[in-house]
Each structure stands twice: as structure tokens, then as C-alpha cells.
Design a protein around this motif. Structure first.
Motif, PDB file in Angstrom:
ATOM      1  N   ASP A   1       0.916  -1.079   0.013  1.00 30.69           N
ATOM      2  CA  ASP A   1       0.010   0.197  -0.107  1.00 30.69           C
ATOM      3  C   ASP A   1       0.835   1.365   0.037  1.00 30.69           C
ATOM      4  O   ASP A   1       1.882   1.201   0.060  1.00 30.69           O
ATOM      5  N   HIS A   2       0.310   2.271  -0.332  1.00 27.55           N
ATOM      6  CA  HIS A   2       0.966   3.639  -0.254  1.00 27.55           C
ATOM      7  C   HIS A   2       0.879   4.491   0.912  1.00 27.55           C
ATOM      8  O   HIS A   2       1.659   4.677   1.692  1.00 27.55           O
ATOM      9  N   ASP A   3      -0.362   5.090   1.098  1.00 22.55           N
ATOM     10  CA  ASP A   3      -0.501   6.026   2.307  1.00 22.55           C
ATOM     11  C   ASP A   3      -0.481   5.485   3.626  1.00 22.55           C
ATOM     12  O   ASP A   3      -1.324   4.372   3.604  1.00 22.55           O
ATOM     13  N   GLY A   4       0.380   5.684   4.535  1.00 22.08           N
ATOM     14  CA  GLY A   4       0.247   5.155   5.776  1.00 22.08           C
ATOM     15  C   GLY A   4       1.039   4.031   5.973  1.00 22.08           C
ATOM     16  O   GLY A   4       1.177   3.400   7.155  1.00 22.08           O
ATOM     17  N   LEU A   5       1.449   3.324   4.843  1.00 21.00           N
ATOM     18  CA  LEU A   5       2.308   2.321   4.873  1.00 21.00           C
ATOM     19  C   LEU A   5       3.713   2.482   4.475  1.00 21.00           C
ATOM     20  O   LEU A   5       4.783   2.040   5.537  1.00 21.00           O
TER      21      LEU A   5
ATOM     22  N   LYS B   1       8.015   5.805   6.199  1.00 21.37           N
ATOM     23  CA  LYS B   1       8.070   5.091   7.162  1.00 21.37           C
ATOM     24  C   LYS B   1       9.131   4.188   7.804  1.00 21.37           C
ATOM     25  O   LYS B   1       9.999   3.781   6.815  1.00 21.37           O
ATOM     26  N   LYS B   2       9.370   3.873   8.963  1.00 23.15           N
ATOM     27  CA  LYS B   2      10.494   3.187   9.624  1.00 23.15           C
ATOM     28  C   LYS B   2      10.432   1.816   8.864  1.00 23.15           C
ATOM     29  O   LYS B   2       9.639   1.073   8.970  1.00 23.15           O
ATOM     30  N   GLY B   3      11.688   1.566   8.285  1.00 22.76           N
ATOM     31  CA  GLY B   3      11.973   0.078   7.496  1.00 22.76           C
ATOM     32  C   GLY B   3      11.819   0.080   6.317  1.00 22.76           C
ATOM     33  O   GLY B   3      11.927  -0.940   5.888  1.00 22.76           O
ATOM     34  N   LEU B   4      11.299   1.303   5.560  1.00 18.61           N
ATOM     35  CA  LEU B   4      10.764   1.024   4.347  1.00 18.61           C
ATOM     36  C   LEU B   4      11.968   0.630   3.467  1.00 18.61           C
ATOM     37  O   LEU B   4      11.973  -0.539   2.666  1.00 18.61           O
ATOM     38  N   HIS B   5      13.170   1.220   3.482  1.00 19.09           N
ATOM     39  CA  HIS B   5      14.171   0.902   2.491  1.00 19.09           C
ATOM     40  C   HIS B   5      14.740  -0.483   2.874  1.00 19.09           C
ATOM     41  O   HIS B   5      15.234  -1.229   2.057  1.00 19.09           O
ATOM     42  N   GLU B   6      14.747  -0.686   4.246  1.00 20.10           N
ATOM     43  CA  GLU B   6      15.132  -2.086   4.663  1.00 20.10           C
ATOM     44  C   GLU B   6      14.622  -3.280   4.021  1.00 20.10           C
ATOM     45  O   GLU B   6      15.124  -4.348   3.548  1.00 20.10           O
TER      46      GLU B   6
ATOM     47  N   LEU C   1       7.363  -1.883   9.590  1.00 23.21           N
ATOM     48  CA  LEU C   1       7.973  -2.776   8.538  1.00 23.21           C
ATOM     49  C   LEU C   1       9.156  -3.487   9.044  1.00 23.21           C
ATOM     50  O   LEU C   1       9.456  -4.462   8.456  1.00 23.21           O
ATOM     51  N   ILE C   2       9.651  -2.905   9.859  1.00 21.36           N
ATOM     52  CA  ILE C   2      11.353  -3.786  10.592  1.00 21.36           C
ATOM     53  C   ILE C   2      10.851  -4.953  10.971  1.00 21.36           C
ATOM     54  O   ILE C   2      11.304  -6.165  10.951  1.00 21.36           O
ATOM     55  N   GLU C   3       9.810  -4.877  11.718  1.00 24.56           N
ATOM     56  CA  GLU C   3       9.590  -6.145  12.699  1.00 24.56           C
ATOM     57  C   GLU C   3       8.839  -7.071  11.682  1.00 24.56           C
ATOM     58  O   GLU C   3       9.151  -8.434  11.576  1.00 24.56           O
ATOM     59  N   ALA C   4       8.068  -6.679  10.700  1.00 17.59           N
ATOM     60  CA  ALA C   4       7.632  -7.801   9.711  1.00 17.59           C
ATOM     61  C   ALA C   4       8.795  -8.181   8.983  1.00 17.59           C
ATOM     62  O   ALA C   4       8.702  -9.172   8.474  1.00 17.59           O
ATOM     63  N   MET C   5       9.553  -7.387   8.546  1.00 22.58           N
ATOM     64  CA  MET C   5      10.878  -7.855   7.625  1.00 22.58           C
ATOM     65  C   MET C   5      11.569  -8.889   8.377  1.00 22.58           C
ATOM     66  O   MET C   5      11.679 -10.148   8.060  1.00 22.58           O
ATOM     67  N   LYS C   6      11.817  -8.680   9.862  1.00 23.93           N
ATOM     68  CA  LYS C   6      12.443  -9.629  10.639  1.00 23.93           C
ATOM     69  C   LYS C   6      11.640 -11.196  10.808  1.00 23.93           C
ATOM     70  O   LYS C   6      12.127 -12.058  10.562  1.00 23.93           O
ATOM     71  N   ALA C   7      10.427 -11.032  10.780  1.00 27.63           N
ATOM     72  CA  ALA C   7       9.558 -12.097  11.034  1.00 27.63           C
ATOM     73  C   ALA C   7       9.581 -12.803   9.608  1.00 27.63           C
ATOM     74  O   ALA C   7       9.699 -14.187   9.582  1.00 27.63           O
TER      75      ALA C   7
END
Length: 216
Positions: free
Chosen positions: A8-12, A86-91, A204-210
């Protein structure tokens, strides 16, 4: 790990939902309307006729077109001045790219705004498709935008993660048959959303780790 990831774009990806809500509130004040808390749940992720119907309900007008276009124009202007990621976007984008995961954007915002923001953030190269529900018959919570995104990256929806911040987006991802991950922003998940989301993470950081650890 799945083969595709639809964002998604907005808010994500971008902290734009607060810009939308601020402008909805300003327009409500101009119309002498006080918007209830429920409004942001119902309006988030919508576009076109669905957005108009929500406007007509809460602003108590027979036709929501003028209010819709006024708010959209103001949001375009505000985001041209400032865009916060948002935090973690690039990662998470780097992680998916390194794993060969095909990525797309699927949003209720118009395509011009989406592409401009991707370019401004320097991330347009990560995405093989950009889909706006403005070009489709139905917007979220209907699944159309995610189905079209999966189609454009040549994957079955079941092979794709969907990343969403809003309740309407989670409903759409679930209805599309995607593995839908919620990263709440302005709206917290209700019980139905908790059932439909495959997982809920604070960023997004926590989602990426999971995902890297095989937990989702």
C-alpha cells in the motif's frame, strides 16, 4: 518466503495518512461538520465512488464530488512540500530485492501521486508495477487493486504478501487471497481485522524480521 510483495502507499510506505486526515478535518470544519472517530476507519483506503459515499454519509451532502476533489488537491499540495517515509521502508525493499521477490504498489491514491512519491523517495526502481484503484471499477475493501497488482507481476495472489495499514486494505488483501500483513497507522485493528490479517506488526522492520526468520 513468497514470490511477490504488494505494498500500500498511504500510511504504509509514507506517513501520509495524517495529511489526509488533517485535510478531511479542515474541510469538515469549513462545512460546520464534526467528524466522528469512525470516519477515519471508513474513509481510509477508499477512492472514487466508495470515497464519495463515505463523504456523503459523514459530511451530509447529496454529492461528495466537490469535497473529494478539494481534499485531494490539498493533499497533493501538502505532500509536494514534505514527504516522510515510514520506518524500515528501505530495509524491507532491499531485503526483498536481495531475495528475488517481485514487488508492486497497489493504492487508492492516484497514479501520478504514487509515482511522484516513489521517485522523491528514491525507491521507484524496486517496483515492477504500480496500480491505482482510480483505474478500476472498485476500490478497497474490494480486492480489485491487489488482484490487478498480482496480475501485473505475473503471480497468483496466494504467492504474494500484502502490506497494509488500514482496515479496508486488510479486508481487500484478505479477499484477494494474499498473505496480508497489517502495520497499523491511524487506525487500530478491530476483531474482524485481527482475524483476516495473517500477522500484525508495529513497523515494517518487525515484519521484515519475521519474514526473514520464516515466522510468516
Amino acid at each position: 518466503m513468497l514470490k511477490g510483495a504488494i505494498f500500500d502507499h498511504d500510511g504504509l510506505m509514507f506517513d501520509t495518512e495524517k495529511v489526509w486526515q488533517c485535510n478531511w478535518q479542515k474541510q469538515a470544519a469549513a462545512n460546520n461538520i464534526i467528524l466522528p472517530e469512525r470516519f477515519k476507519y471508513d474513509i481510509s483506503g477508499t477512492s472514487g465512488s466508495t470515497m464519495k459515499a463515505v463523504i456523503e454519509k459523514y459530511y451530509r451532502v447529496p454529492d461528495g464530488t466537490e469535497i473529494m476533489h478539494t481534499v485531494i488537491d490539498h493533499v497533493h499540495h501538502d505532500l509536494s512540500l514534505s514527504l516522510e517515509e515510514k520506518k524500515g521502508l528501505h530495509e524491507i525493499l532491499e531485503m526483498f530485492q536481495s531475495k528475488g521477490v517481485i514487488m508492486a504498489v497497489a493504492s487508492s491514491s492516484d497514479e501520478e501521486m504514487i509515482r511522484r512519491n516513489l521517485k522523491k523517495a528514491g525507491i521507484e526502481q524496486y517496483f515492477q508495477a504500480v496500480v491505482s484503484s482510480h483505474h478500476l471499477a472498485r476500490s478497497k475493501p474490494a480486492p480489485d487493486v491487489f488482484l490487478e497488482a498480482a496480475k501485473q507481476i505475473h503471480l497468483d495472489p496466494a504467492e504474494c504478501y500484502v502490506f497494509e495499514d488500514a482496515i479496508n486494505g486488510v479486508k481487500a488483501g484478505y479477499a484477494a487471497g494474499c498473505r496480508t500483513i497489517m502495520i497499523p497507522d491511524m487506525t487500530l485493528p478491530d476483531e474482524e481485522t485481527k482475524q483476516k490479517a495473517s500477522a500484525i506488526y508495529p513497523s515494517l522492520i518487525e515484519a521484515m524480521k519475521a519474514i526473514e526468520e520464516g515466522r510468516i
